[in-house]
Design a protein around this motif. Structure first.
Motif, mmCIF file in Angstrom:
data_model
loop_
_atom_site.group_PDB
_atom_site.id
_atom_site.type_symbol
_atom_site.label_atom_id
_atom_site.label_comp_id
_atom_site.label_asym_id
_atom_site.label_seq_id
_atom_site.Cartn_x
_atom_site.Cartn_y
_atom_site.Cartn_z
ATOM 1 N N ALA A 43 44.690 52.427 38.542
ATOM 2 C CA ALA A 43 45.633 51.403 38.079
ATOM 3 C C ALA A 43 45.526 50.146 38.932
ATOM 4 C CB ALA A 43 47.056 51.959 38.112
ATOM 5 N N SER A 44 45.419 50.321 40.253
ATOM 6 C CA SER A 44 45.281 49.168 41.143
ATOM 7 C C SER A 44 43.993 48.409 40.858
ATOM 8 C CB SER A 44 45.313 49.626 42.602
ATOM 9 O OG SER A 44 46.553 50.242 42.910
ATOM 10 N N ALA A 45 42.920 49.131 40.593
ATOM 11 C CA ALA A 45 41.649 48.479 40.270
ATOM 12 C C ALA A 45 41.758 47.697 38.964
ATOM 13 C CB ALA A 45 40.540 49.526 40.171
ATOM 14 N N SER A 46 42.507 48.235 38.014
ATOM 15 C CA SER A 46 42.697 47.541 36.736
ATOM 16 C C SER A 46 43.456 46.242 36.930
ATOM 17 C CB SER A 46 43.447 48.449 35.753
ATOM 18 O OG SER A 46 42.711 49.624 35.487
ATOM 19 N N VAL A 47 44.539 46.300 37.713
ATOM 20 C CA VAL A 47 45.335 45.094 37.951
ATOM 21 C C VAL A 47 44.511 44.070 38.728
ATOM 22 C CG1 VAL A 47 47.390 44.192 39.106
ATOM 23 C CG2 VAL A 47 47.516 46.341 37.812
ATOM 24 N N ALA A 48 43.703 44.515 39.677
ATOM 25 C CA ALA A 48 42.847 43.590 40.427
ATOM 26 C C ALA A 48 41.866 42.892 39.491
ATOM 27 C CB ALA A 48 42.096 44.343 41.523
ATOM 28 N N ALA A 49 41.321 43.644 38.534
ATOM 29 C CA ALA A 49 40.405 43.045 37.565
ATOM 30 C C ALA A 49 41.134 42.047 36.672
ATOM 31 C CB ALA A 49 39.754 44.137 36.716
ATOM 32 N N MET A 50 42.380 42.349 36.334
ATOM 33 C CA MET A 50 43.179 41.413 35.540
ATOM 34 C C MET A 50 43.379 40.103 36.279
ATOM 35 S SD MET A 50 46.082 44.089 34.147
ATOM 36 C CE MET A 50 45.624 45.607 33.290
ATOM 37 N N GLU A 51 43.714 40.183 37.561
ATOM 38 C CA GLU A 51 43.921 38.966 38.355
ATOM 39 C C GLU A 51 42.644 38.157 38.482
ATOM 40 O OE1 GLU A 51 45.467 40.327 42.042
ATOM 41 O OE2 GLU A 51 47.521 40.552 41.296
ATOM 42 N N GLU A 52 41.506 38.858 38.512
ATOM 43 C CA GLU A 52 40.230 38.182 38.694
ATOM 44 C C GLU A 52 39.715 37.553 37.411
ATOM 45 O OE1 GLU A 52 35.618 39.259 39.985
ATOM 46 O OE2 GLU A 52 37.228 40.753 40.206
ATOM 47 N N ARG A 53 39.879 38.247 36.291
ATOM 48 C CA ARG A 53 39.253 37.808 35.046
ATOM 49 C C ARG A 53 40.194 37.050 34.112
ATOM 50 N NH1 ARG A 53 35.995 43.336 33.306
ATOM 51 N NH2 ARG A 53 35.403 43.993 35.430
ATOM 52 N N LEU A 54 41.500 37.199 34.306
ATOM 53 C CA LEU A 54 42.462 36.534 33.417
ATOM 54 C C LEU A 54 43.253 35.509 34.218
ATOM 55 C CD1 LEU A 54 43.784 39.692 31.524
ATOM 56 C CD2 LEU A 54 41.991 38.113 30.794
ATOM 57 N N PRO A 55 42.929 34.229 34.104
ATOM 58 C CA PRO A 55 43.610 33.203 34.905
ATOM 59 C C PRO A 55 45.123 33.191 34.698
ATOM 60 C CG PRO A 55 41.628 32.312 33.877
ATOM 61 C CD PRO A 55 41.851 33.670 33.277
ATOM 62 N N TRP A 56 45.564 33.383 33.456
ATOM 63 C CA TRP A 56 47.011 33.327 33.185
ATOM 64 C C TRP A 56 47.753 34.474 33.861
ATOM 65 C CZ3 TRP A 56 48.789 37.693 30.879
ATOM 66 C CH2 TRP A 56 47.888 38.453 30.138
#
Length: 404
Positions: free
Chosen positions: A32-45
């Motif tokens: 889950a933490s890896a998913s959220v980290a990817a969200m912060e990296e790939r989704l600017p909003w």
């Protein structure tokens, strides 16, 4: 010993061993933490969201990861609980992000899971089972999110419809301006926009069908509207100018198509929604009196129904006839008033009017043009002649009662 017992239990219905499921369960937080980290990296909003909202997304993702393990165990009860949990989660998210953004989050989380799941597989068969499982589970989550947003949209739509009905009802009854304006603002209405109220018969007994028809017509003319079906009466508030001089008459013509058979009456255009009750009052008065003019156009302005409204006892119509017609003629002098009255009494025959007044016909023409400039009514037009005649009668009655 543990490994031996796990292998004795055999694989689950998804072809996964109990040991694989336990390791996957222990790793749900990390995934889950890896998913959220990817969200912060790939989704600017996503990175611009407040910390508490991102933390909520992390909790929901962790719940999803745990639900995935339960789903892999193929427990029907766990599957039901997981589905219900994901149906409820987007309701909270829907206040912050759109459905499209939620789908992006789900897709990205599935991609991260798909990248990390193979490391938990004991063999190629388990690897294939895990990949297939996360894809199927992601589909279920996406459907649950879509259902949740659809349910939230239906709820908001039902609430908006009730709120809209309250706004229109408040306009018709002339309620306190602040209450009407605050509710209209909540619906996205610009309180400073000009407003015109139209009234007539609804096109159907089915309210959703009426709403669809009115909204469709409003979209075609490009104007926001507020509407309410009040029994056998449809009330529509149209935003923006509707004056014929500005080329906006087509707006009223287009909206009139959304009404059912019978007359459609438009009140005067007022500067803002705060004065919309004045437009509604005149439109409703015109609707009650329009039966007196069988040849009335559709839609017809309430101001074009002043004679019928005055005969029906509308005090506002009487006041307008005095202020706009009778008073200007009287203040222009006795010659002008006498000419208009004589012209009407002689049936609109110019020469007869001139002989009666002992003046040249050109003098009559000049005075009638002057009267038209003052009142906006042409005595030679049959409809305007009726307005002039009724206005003069109302003016004399008002003066006799001491009201003028």
């Amino acid at each position: 010993m543990t490994q031996t017992n796990s292998r004795r239990r055999g694989p689950t219905r998804h072809g996964l061993s109990a040991r694989t499921l336990r390791e996957l369960e222990r790793a749900t937080g990390r995934l889950a933490s890896a998913s959220v980290a990817a969200m912060e990296e790939r989704l600017p909003w996503f990175g611009r969201m407040p910390a508490d909202q991102r933390a909520s997304v992390l909790l929901i993702t962790q719940a999803g990861a745990a639900g995935f393990v339960d789903w892999l165990r193929d427990s029907k009860e766990a599957l039901t609980l997981t589905t219900e949990a994901f149906r409820g989660a987007p309701q909270e998210l829907s206040r912050w992000i759109s459905l499209r953004q939620t789908v992006s989050l789900v897709r990205l989380a599935i991609e991260v899971f798909e990248e990390h799941l193979p490391e938990f597989a004991a063999d190629e068969a388990e690897r294939a089972a895990l990949v297939e499982g996360i894809l199927r589970y992601g589909r279920e989550v996406a459907f649950a999110a879509a259902n949740s947003y659809a349910a939230a949209a239906e709820t908001r739509g039902a609430w908006d419809a009730r709120l809209e009905a309250l706004v229109v009802d408040g306009i018709v009854r002339g309620d306190a301006e602040e209450a009407v304006l605050s509710r209209a603002t909540a619906l996205g209405w610009d309180p400073a926009a000009a407003a015109t109220v139209l009234v007539g018969n609804p096109p159907s007994d089915d309210p959703p069908k009426v709403v669809f028809e009115v909204r469709s017509r409003a979209a075609r003319v490009g104007r926001p509207v507020l509407l309410s079906v009040q029994g056998s009466r449809l009330v529509v508030v149209v935003a923006g100018p509707t004056d014929a001089e500005g080329g906006h008459q087509k707006v009223l013509n287009g909206m009139a198509v959304a009404f059912g058979e019978g007359a459609v009456v438009a009140g005067p255009t007022v500067p803002s929604l705060a004065e919309a009750h004045l437009s509604a009052a005149e439109a409703l008065s015109g609707l009650r009196a329009v039966v007196g003019w069988p040849a009335a156009p559709r839609p017809v302005r309430a101001t074009d129904l002043l004679p019928e409204r005055a005969l029906a006892g509308d005090a506002e119509a009487e006041r307008l006839l005095v202020e706009e017609v009778a008073r200007p003629l009287e203040e222009a002098g006795p010659a002008l008033l006498e000419t208009v009255q004589t012209y009407l009494d002689t049936g609109g025959v110019l020469e007869t009017c001139a002989r009666t007044l002992f003046v040249h016909p050109n003098t009559v023409r000049y005075r009638l043009r002057k009267a038209a400039e003052l009142t906006g009514r042409q005595a030679a037009d049959p409809r305007d002649a009726l307005v002039l005649r009724i206005a003069l009668i109302v003016g004399r009655l008002a003066r006799a009662r001491g009201l003028w």
